[in-house]
Design a protein around this motif. Structure first.
Motif, short mmCIF file in Angstrom:
data_model
loop_
_atom_site.label_atom_id
_atom_site.label_comp_id
_atom_site.label_asym_id
_atom_site.label_seq_id
_atom_site.Cartn_x
_atom_site.Cartn_y
_atom_site.Cartn_z
N GLY A 133 0.79 -1.23 0.00
CA GLY A 133 0.00 0.00 0.00
C GLY A 133 0.82 1.28 0.00
N GLU A 134 2.03 1.24 0.55
CA GLU A 134 2.88 2.43 0.60
C GLU A 134 3.83 2.54 -0.60
OE1 GLU A 134 2.42 4.88 2.87
OE2 GLU A 134 0.70 3.64 3.43
N ASN A 135 3.73 1.63 -1.55
CA ASN A 135 4.57 1.70 -2.75
C ASN A 135 3.87 2.61 -3.76
OD1 ASN A 135 6.16 1.33 -5.02
ND2 ASN A 135 6.39 -0.87 -4.72
N HIS A 136 3.98 3.90 -3.53
CA HIS A 136 3.24 4.88 -4.32
C HIS A 136 3.69 4.90 -5.78
CE1 HIS A 136 1.23 6.17 -0.73
NE2 HIS A 136 2.40 6.29 -0.13
N ARG A 137 4.94 4.66 -6.04
CA ARG A 137 5.42 4.63 -7.42
C ARG A 137 4.73 3.52 -8.20
NH1 ARG A 137 11.02 3.11 -10.17
NH2 ARG A 137 10.75 4.38 -12.01
N ALA A 138 4.70 2.32 -7.61
CA ALA A 138 4.04 1.20 -8.28
C ALA A 138 2.55 1.46 -8.44
CB ALA A 138 4.27 -0.09 -7.49
N ARG A 139 1.93 2.01 -7.41
CA ARG A 139 0.49 2.28 -7.49
C ARG A 139 0.18 3.27 -8.60
NH1 ARG A 139 -2.25 2.91 -1.72
NH2 ARG A 139 -4.03 3.00 -3.13
N ARG A 140 0.98 4.32 -8.75
CA ARG A 140 0.77 5.28 -9.86
C ARG A 140 0.91 4.57 -11.21
NH1 ARG A 140 3.75 8.53 -6.42
NH2 ARG A 140 5.67 8.12 -7.59
N PHE A 141 1.90 3.69 -11.32
CA PHE A 141 2.10 2.94 -12.56
C PHE A 141 0.86 2.09 -12.87
CE2 PHE A 141 3.40 -1.09 -14.58
CZ PHE A 141 3.86 -0.60 -15.79
N TYR A 142 0.35 1.34 -11.90
CA TYR A 142 -0.81 0.48 -12.14
C TYR A 142 -2.03 1.31 -12.50
CZ TYR A 142 2.15 -3.05 -9.99
OH TYR A 142 3.19 -3.89 -9.68
N GLU A 143 -2.22 2.40 -11.82
CA GLU A 143 -3.37 3.25 -12.13
C GLU A 143 -3.24 3.85 -13.53
OE1 GLU A 143 -3.49 5.85 -8.72
OE2 GLU A 143 -4.09 4.19 -7.41
N LYS A 144 -2.05 4.23 -13.93
CA LYS A 144 -1.82 4.74 -15.29
C LYS A 144 -2.12 3.67 -16.33
CE LYS A 144 1.64 7.18 -18.01
NZ LYS A 144 3.00 7.71 -18.06
N GLN A 145 -1.93 2.40 -15.97
CA GLN A 145 -2.20 1.29 -16.88
C GLN A 145 -3.68 0.90 -16.90
OE1 GLN A 145 0.35 0.06 -18.87
NE2 GLN A 145 1.46 1.75 -17.93
N GLY A 146 -4.50 1.57 -16.09
CA GLY A 146 -5.94 1.32 -16.11
C GLY A 146 -6.48 0.48 -14.98
#
Length: 171
Positions: A133-146
């Motif tokens: 949950g605190e891996n904000h870089r990965a979360r932004r990547f996944y959200e950018k991927q839809g």
């Protein structure tokens, strides 16, 4: 860095393990306890663990440096093991990692596109993944991927529990 993607085979278990351990360490050094990182990698990212995944039908893509063929990233698609209501056609993107030296060159999006393509070709209708949950870089990547939030889970790394989020992507 120039790279190429290819379907990983059981003989690639050691290469997948090498990238798995290195990227997990790069991502979580300073975030997780060192002993927990070592225990997690030993249990979940050994060559034997990858060989078992492949024997159980997992699909993996290996990213290699074009010059020399060194492994620099990978994805792993498996039967879902996440605490969300299962749907027919689900698949889990259990892992997607790229060595830090290969960031910024389009490899992450290319690996994700290949994982989505492979999942669709195998008849899957939804891709799930869990991320710290605190891996904000990965979360932004996944959200950018839809991907969109689909739930949460507690995840054990070594001896310490962490809060993860679960994402879903309709295919």
């Amino acid at each position: 860095m120039e790279w190429r993607l290819r379907r990983a085979a059981p003989a690639d278990a050691a290469a997948l393990s090498l990238v798995a351990g290195a990227t997990f360490l790069q991502t979580f050094a300073g975030v997780l306890e060192g002993a927990d990182i070592l225990a997690h990698v030993a249990r979940n990212s050994s060559a034997d663990a990858f060989a078992r995944y492949m024997e159980e039908g997992a699909m993996a893509t290996l990213a290699e440096a074009r010059a020399g063929g060194a492994p620099i990233g990978y994805t792993l698609l498996t039967v879902p093991d996440l605490p969300v209501a299962p749907q027919a056609g689900d698949i889990e993107l259990k892992r997607i990692y790229v060595l830090a030296g290969a960031h910024g060159g389009g490899l992450g999006p290319a690996l994700m596109a290949r994982a989505v393509e492979d999942a669709r070709a195998a008849g899957h209708e939804r891709m799930l993944l869990g991320v710290y949950g605190e891996n904000h870089r990965a979360r932004r990547f996944y959200e950018k991927q839809g991907f969109a939030l689909a739930g949460t889970r507690r995840f054990l790394v070594g001896a310490t529990w962490h809060d993860d989020v679960i994402y879903a992507l309709p295919l």
